[in-house]
Design a protein around this motif. Structure first.
Motif, PDB file in Angstrom:
ATOM      1  N   ALA A  30       0.717  -1.357  -0.005  1.00 29.09           N
ATOM      2  CA  ALA A  30      -0.159  -0.117  -0.002  1.00 29.09           C
ATOM      3  C   ALA A  30       0.788   1.227   0.033  1.00 29.09           C
ATOM      4  O   ALA A  30       0.703   2.082  -0.753  1.00 29.09           O
ATOM      5  CB  ALA A  30      -0.882   0.174   1.054  1.00 29.09           C
ATOM      6  N   LEU A  31       2.018   1.106   0.677  1.00 25.86           N
ATOM      7  CA  LEU A  31       2.788   2.373   1.000  1.00 25.86           C
ATOM      8  C   LEU A  31       3.522   2.707  -0.416  1.00 25.86           C
ATOM      9  O   LEU A  31       3.446   3.737  -1.100  1.00 25.86           O
ATOM     10  CB  LEU A  31       4.016   2.088   1.846  1.00 25.86           C
ATOM     11  N   PHE A  32       4.212   1.678  -1.195  1.00 29.42           N
ATOM     12  CA  PHE A  32       4.738   1.842  -2.137  1.00 29.42           C
ATOM     13  C   PHE A  32       3.970   2.029  -3.542  1.00 29.42           C
ATOM     14  O   PHE A  32       4.004   3.121  -4.259  1.00 29.42           O
ATOM     15  CB  PHE A  32       5.412   0.239  -2.538  1.00 29.42           C
ATOM     16  N   PHE A  33       2.696   1.326  -3.626  1.00 28.15           N
ATOM     17  CA  PHE A  33       1.893   1.712  -4.824  1.00 28.15           C
ATOM     18  C   PHE A  33       1.006   2.927  -4.648  1.00 28.15           C
ATOM     19  O   PHE A  33       0.660   3.675  -5.574  1.00 28.15           O
ATOM     20  CB  PHE A  33       0.713   0.511  -4.859  1.00 28.15           C
ATOM     21  N   GLY A  34       0.906   3.200  -3.258  1.00 32.49           N
ATOM     22  CA  GLY A  34       0.160   4.720  -2.871  1.00 32.49           C
ATOM     23  C   GLY A  34       1.028   5.707  -3.534  1.00 32.49           C
ATOM     24  O   GLY A  34       0.505   6.592  -4.384  1.00 32.49           O
ATOM     25  N   LYS A  35       2.272   5.559  -3.375  1.00 32.57           N
ATOM     26  CA  LYS A  35       3.075   6.621  -3.811  1.00 32.57           C
ATOM     27  C   LYS A  35       3.243   6.691  -5.205  1.00 32.57           C
ATOM     28  O   LYS A  35       3.196   7.685  -5.942  1.00 32.57           O
ATOM     29  CB  LYS A  35       4.774   6.302  -3.467  1.00 32.57           C
ATOM     30  N   LEU A  36       3.471   5.432  -5.963  1.00 32.76           N
ATOM     31  CA  LEU A  36       3.479   5.265  -7.238  1.00 32.76           C
ATOM     32  C   LEU A  36       2.319   5.772  -8.009  1.00 32.76           C
ATOM     33  O   LEU A  36       2.255   6.730  -8.817  1.00 32.76           O
ATOM     34  CB  LEU A  36       3.667   3.910  -7.659  1.00 32.76           C
ATOM     35  N   ILE A  37       1.060   5.256  -7.595  1.00 31.08           N
ATOM     36  CA  ILE A  37      -0.141   5.985  -7.949  1.00 31.08           C
ATOM     37  C   ILE A  37      -0.405   7.249  -7.710  1.00 31.08           C
ATOM     38  O   ILE A  37      -1.021   7.890  -8.954  1.00 31.08           O
ATOM     39  CB  ILE A  37      -1.373   5.104  -7.132  1.00 31.08           C
ATOM     40  N   HIS A  38      -0.090   7.947  -6.791  1.00 29.56           N
ATOM     41  CA  HIS A  38       0.022   9.359  -6.660  1.00 29.56           C
ATOM     42  C   HIS A  38       0.785   9.973  -7.936  1.00 29.56           C
ATOM     43  O   HIS A  38       0.498  10.870  -8.372  1.00 29.56           O
ATOM     44  CB  HIS A  38       0.107   9.763  -5.085  1.00 29.56           C
ATOM     45  N   LYS A  39       2.041   9.821  -7.763  1.00 21.39           N
ATOM     46  CA  LYS A  39       3.075  10.240  -8.662  1.00 21.39           C
ATOM     47  C   LYS A  39       2.244  10.163 -10.334  1.00 21.39           C
ATOM     48  O   LYS A  39       2.421  11.311 -10.739  1.00 21.39           O
ATOM     49  CB  LYS A  39       4.237   9.473  -8.592  1.00 21.39           C
ATOM     50  N   ARG A  40       1.736   9.115 -10.424  1.00 25.55           N
ATOM     51  CA  ARG A  40       1.266   8.884 -11.760  1.00 25.55           C
ATOM     52  C   ARG A  40       0.113   9.800 -11.994  1.00 25.55           C
ATOM     53  O   ARG A  40      -0.260  10.312 -13.002  1.00 25.55           O
ATOM     54  CB  ARG A  40       1.094   7.498 -12.415  1.00 25.55           C
ATOM     55  N   ASN A  75      -0.870  12.858 -22.907  1.00 24.08           N
ATOM     56  CA  ASN A  75      -2.100  12.766 -21.804  1.00 24.08           C
ATOM     57  C   ASN A  75      -2.702  11.440 -21.689  1.00 24.08           C
ATOM     58  O   ASN A  75      -2.685  10.609 -20.871  1.00 24.08           O
ATOM     59  CB  ASN A  75      -3.245  13.835 -22.543  1.00 24.08           C
ATOM     60  N   TYR A  76      -2.817  10.765 -23.078  1.00 25.45           N
ATOM     61  CA  TYR A  76      -3.154   9.405 -23.079  1.00 25.45           C
ATOM     62  C   TYR A  76      -2.263   8.590 -22.377  1.00 25.45           C
ATOM     63  O   TYR A  76      -2.424   7.577 -21.693  1.00 25.45           O
ATOM     64  CB  TYR A  76      -3.474   9.158 -24.555  1.00 25.45           C
ATOM     65  N   GLU A  77      -0.930   8.671 -22.814  1.00 23.92           N
ATOM     66  CA  GLU A  77       0.434   7.746 -22.191  1.00 23.92           C
ATOM     67  C   GLU A  77       0.294   7.883 -20.513  1.00 23.92           C
ATOM     68  O   GLU A  77       0.588   6.977 -20.012  1.00 23.92           O
ATOM     69  CB  GLU A  77       1.553   8.179 -22.716  1.00 23.92           C
ATOM     70  N   ALA A  78       0.002   9.094 -20.113  1.00 19.76           N
ATOM     71  CA  ALA A  78       0.169   9.404 -18.674  1.00 19.76           C
ATOM     72  C   ALA A  78      -1.125   8.646 -17.970  1.00 19.76           C
ATOM     73  O   ALA A  78      -0.779   7.748 -17.023  1.00 19.76           O
ATOM     74  CB  ALA A  78      -0.100  10.881 -18.319  1.00 19.76           C
ATOM     75  N   ALA A  79      -2.280   8.620 -18.753  1.00 21.09           N
ATOM     76  CA  ALA A  79      -3.336   7.895 -18.127  1.00 21.09           C
ATOM     77  C   ALA A  79      -2.985   6.368 -18.219  1.00 21.09           C
ATOM     78  O   ALA A  79      -3.880   5.826 -17.185  1.00 21.09           O
ATOM     79  CB  ALA A  79      -4.699   8.427 -18.906  1.00 21.09           C
ATOM     80  N   MET A  80      -2.546   5.910 -19.209  1.00 16.64           N
ATOM     81  CA  MET A  80      -2.404   4.436 -19.163  1.00 16.64           C
ATOM     82  C   MET A  80      -1.336   3.962 -18.420  1.00 16.64           C
ATOM     83  O   MET A  80      -1.587   2.977 -17.516  1.00 16.64           O
ATOM     84  CB  MET A  80      -1.853   4.172 -20.757  1.00 16.64           C
ATOM     85  N   SER A  81      -0.289   4.853 -18.003  1.00 11.34           N
ATOM     86  CA  SER A  81       0.905   4.330 -16.985  1.00 11.34           C
ATOM     87  C   SER A  81       0.074   4.521 -15.807  1.00 11.34           C
ATOM     88  O   SER A  81       0.401   3.670 -14.882  1.00 11.34           O
ATOM     89  CB  SER A  81       1.834   5.068 -17.091  1.00 11.34           C
ATOM     90  N   LEU A  82      -1.014   5.098 -15.296  1.00 15.22           N
ATOM     91  CA  LEU A  82      -1.554   5.294 -14.030  1.00 15.22           C
ATOM     92  C   LEU A  82      -2.415   4.075 -14.068  1.00 15.22           C
ATOM     93  O   LEU A  82      -2.612   3.249 -12.981  1.00 15.22           O
ATOM     94  CB  LEU A  82      -2.722   6.577 -14.067  1.00 15.22           C
ATOM     95  N   ALA A  83      -3.419   3.816 -15.238  1.00 14.95           N
ATOM     96  CA  ALA A  83      -4.134   2.673 -15.385  1.00 14.95           C
ATOM     97  C   ALA A  83      -3.520   1.200 -14.926  1.00 14.95           C
ATOM     98  O   ALA A  83      -3.944   0.478 -14.375  1.00 14.95           O
ATOM     99  CB  ALA A  83      -4.897   2.619 -16.579  1.00 14.95           C
TER     100      ALA A  83
END
Ligand SMILES: Nc1ncnc2c1ncn2[C@@H]1O[C@H](COP(=O)(O)OP(=O)(O)OP(=O)(O)O)[C@@H](O)[C@H]1O
Ligand SMILES: [Mg+2]
Length: 575
Positions: free
Chosen positions: A169-179, A224-232
């Motif tokens: 949760a800590l690691f993914f939380g950071k990553l998800i937030h960054k993206r 914009n699309y690429e950023a959204a995909m990397s978040l997904a």
């Protein structure tokens, strides 16, 4: 900010947390009851007992629903109140800052602070509090229940994979937030760019730049699309991974707990309860990882908000201000000036003075400091003591509100709000006097044009309304300044978009009407200043000539040269 807020509203949080703890406790009793029912059914099947227990569970569930509403009401509701109060406070603070602050800070950045950062702080005050309680209290209590009610050995074995949940949760939380932030950034950059391009569409078309602009748009849109995909991608991985580790716990529980049930170390009911607890433990573990992120983000954003809070207005207000009722004399004494935070001198040793009823002309080459002179008089930027005096009082001893009550300013760039013409003329006035607005629109030579609009004075202008021509905008802003009926009126090159005849006509009409008031006219058309009481000529921040029109012509310097050149141009044009 937060401290003051908490000092006032801590009891709401305390109540919310108390209720939350109750909910958590209640929740813990349900698996235990279910477990007891199972054991009871095994030994002595009895319907009455089952129905009592069902009633208990239903009762607890209803109680929990009410309590859950209550903690949300207290904790989340209070954080909303914080958001509301803080946003108001920050907006008021921004308005109190000097114009210089807005030269140095982009409006996009300020908008982000008032929206995203405030949101992040609010999240820390809402989610952050709830998650902390869940992560700490709930985790400890659940483990306690598991250990005491069932078996400590089984608890410790089944808990082995749990810290991994917190780490994920800590690691993914950071990553998800960054993206997520990167998606937001891309998106706002795309929309800012699109908005600007659409506003400037006439230029795009007149330069036949469609293809190039479309290419640039596509590039941004693709980012914009690429950023959204990397978040997904990371977001889709997060929950499956959590579930995987949670199931490992269950596998361990089954692997070690099953034999214990068979051996009779724990009863079947206890084992069922144990499994429910294990499922419940997933959440506090996730919360633990998540809460660290929420609080970290909240802190970073809070720091950015504090930058606004701690900003001091560049123009300091006097402690014991001298109050002035009217402007009788103005004196500039050896004014040498550079803008705060810059090191280029834009005014060098400028001295001149005038008194009530005068018309002052300021002329000079571009960037020679004409606008700066009048901006300093209105205290829009800080100026040293001993440089500018009104009625022989240093302007640093007069409050800026007092000065601005007496000076009307028609700025070089006309700006109209998205509102009716009438409300633009009577800007920020409580009661709108239609007759007065018409009178000043007439004086500014714009009345007839306003009448010709579809809805006359109710026509909405600006971004969301009719587009006025540059000259129309300029004259509406003049009417706006006149409407306030102040002592001194400054016209900063505000008729550049109307033809020379109209400019002359307007200035002459104003002069006729304002014999007893003071006018400062900055212009590039020297003919307008023929009747001025004083003309000052600036060149690269230096005052090089001053006097009346005839005097300056006799001096045969820069003014005379500029004037003769303009006369020749005018003759050529009329031929
Ligand atoms: N807010 C500001 N911060 C820093 N420098 C500024 C600021 N405003 C103006 N300047 C600089 O001060 C100098 C004088 O500017 P000012 O606007 O007073 O000239 P001006 O005579 O009114 O020119 P124009 O005829 O183009 O309106 C310019 O070199 C400008 O770059
Ligand atoms: Mg200017």
């Amino acid at each position: 900010m937060i401290k003051q807020f908490l000092r006032k509203y801590w009891y709401r949080y305390a109540l919310g947390i108390l209720v939350l703890i109750f909910v958590d406790l209640f929740q813990l009793f349900i698996p235990r009851i279910v477990g007891q029912v199972v054991d009871h059914l095994k030994t002595q099947p009895n319907l009455d007992y089952v129905s009592t227990m069902v009633a208990w569970i239903v009762g607890i569930a209803i109680g929990m629903a009410i309590l859950r509403f209550l903690w949300r009401f207290f904790i989340i509701g209070t954080s909303r109140r914080f958001e509301y109060m803080t946003r108001n406070f920050l907006f008021e603070k921004l308005l109190s800052l000097s114009t210089g602050y807005f030269d140095q800070n982009r409006s996009g950045d300020l908008m982000a602070k008032l929206t995203n950062d405030l949101q992040a702080v609010r999240m820390a005050l809402a989610q952050g509090v709830v998650l902390s309680v869940d992560a700490s209290f709930m985790a400890v209590m659940t483990i306690l229940f598991m250990g005491r009610v069932v078996s400590w050995r089984l608890t410790s074995l089944a808990s082995i994979p749990l810290p991994a949940l917190a780490l994920i949760a800590l690691f993914f939380g950071k990553l998800i937030h960054k993206r997520f932030m990167s998606v937001q950034r891309q998106y706002s950059s795309l929309s800012e760019w699109t908005e600007e391009t659409i506003s400037g569409v006439r230029i795009v078309k007149s330069f036949a730049a469609n293809d190039k602009i479309h290419y640039l748009f596509n590039k941004r849109s693709f980012q914009n699309y690429e950023a959204a995909m990397s978040l997904a991608k990371v977001a889709s991985l997060f929950f499956p991974l959590m579930m995987l580790f949670a199931s490992i716990s269950h596998v361990l529980a089954l692997g070690f707990g099953g034999p214990m049930v068979i051996k009779g170390d724990v009863t079947l009911g206890e084992f069922i309860a144990f499994n429910s607890y294990l499922g419940m433990l997933t959440w506090p573990m996730m919360a633990l990882g998540w809460v660290l992120n929420v609080i970290q983000r909240g802190r970073a954003s809070y720091k950015r908000l504090m930058e606004i809070v701690q900003e001091k207005p560049q123009v300091e207000e006097p402690e014991a201000p001298v109050e002035i009722k009217e402007i009788n004399t103005v004196e500039y004494k050896n004014l040498t000036y550079r803008y705060p935070g810059t090191d280029r001198w834009v005014l060098k040793n400028v001295s001149f003075s005038f008194s009530r009823g005068d018309m002052i002309g300021i002329v000079g080459t571009v960037g020679s400091g004409k606008s700066t002179i009048v901006k300093l008089l209105a205290k829009l930027y800080p100026v040293e003591r001993g440089k500018i005096f009104i009625n022989r009082v240093d302007i640093n001893d007069i409050s800026s509100v007092n000065i601005r009550q007496l000076i009307a300013f028609v700025p070089q760039e006309s700006f109209l709000f998205s509102d009716s013409v009438l409300k633009n003329i009577a800007f920020a006035q409580k009661d709108i006097d239609f007759k007065k607005a018409v009178h000043y629109a007439e004086l500014a030579s714009v009345h007839d044009e306003i009448e010709s609009f579809d809805h006359g004075y109710d026509t909405v202008v600006g971004e969301r309304g009719v587009t006025l021509s540059g000259g129309q905008k300029q004259r509406v802003t003049i009417a706006r300044a006149l409407y306030m009926e102040k002592d001194l009126i400054v016209f900063d090159d505000c008729l550049s978009a109307v033809d020379p005849e109209t400019e002359e006509k307007i200035i002459t009409a104003l002069r006729e009407n304002y014999r007893e008031k003071t006018m400062i006219v900055i212009t590039h058309r020297l003919k307008v200043l023929k009747d001025a009481d004083l003309i000052i000529v600036l060149d690269d921040g230096k005052l090089i000539e001053k006097g009346r029109h005839e005097e300056l012509m006799a001096l045969n310097g820069m003014y005379a040269r500029m004037f003769r050149k303009q006369m020749i141009e005018e003759e050529l044009e009329s031929e």
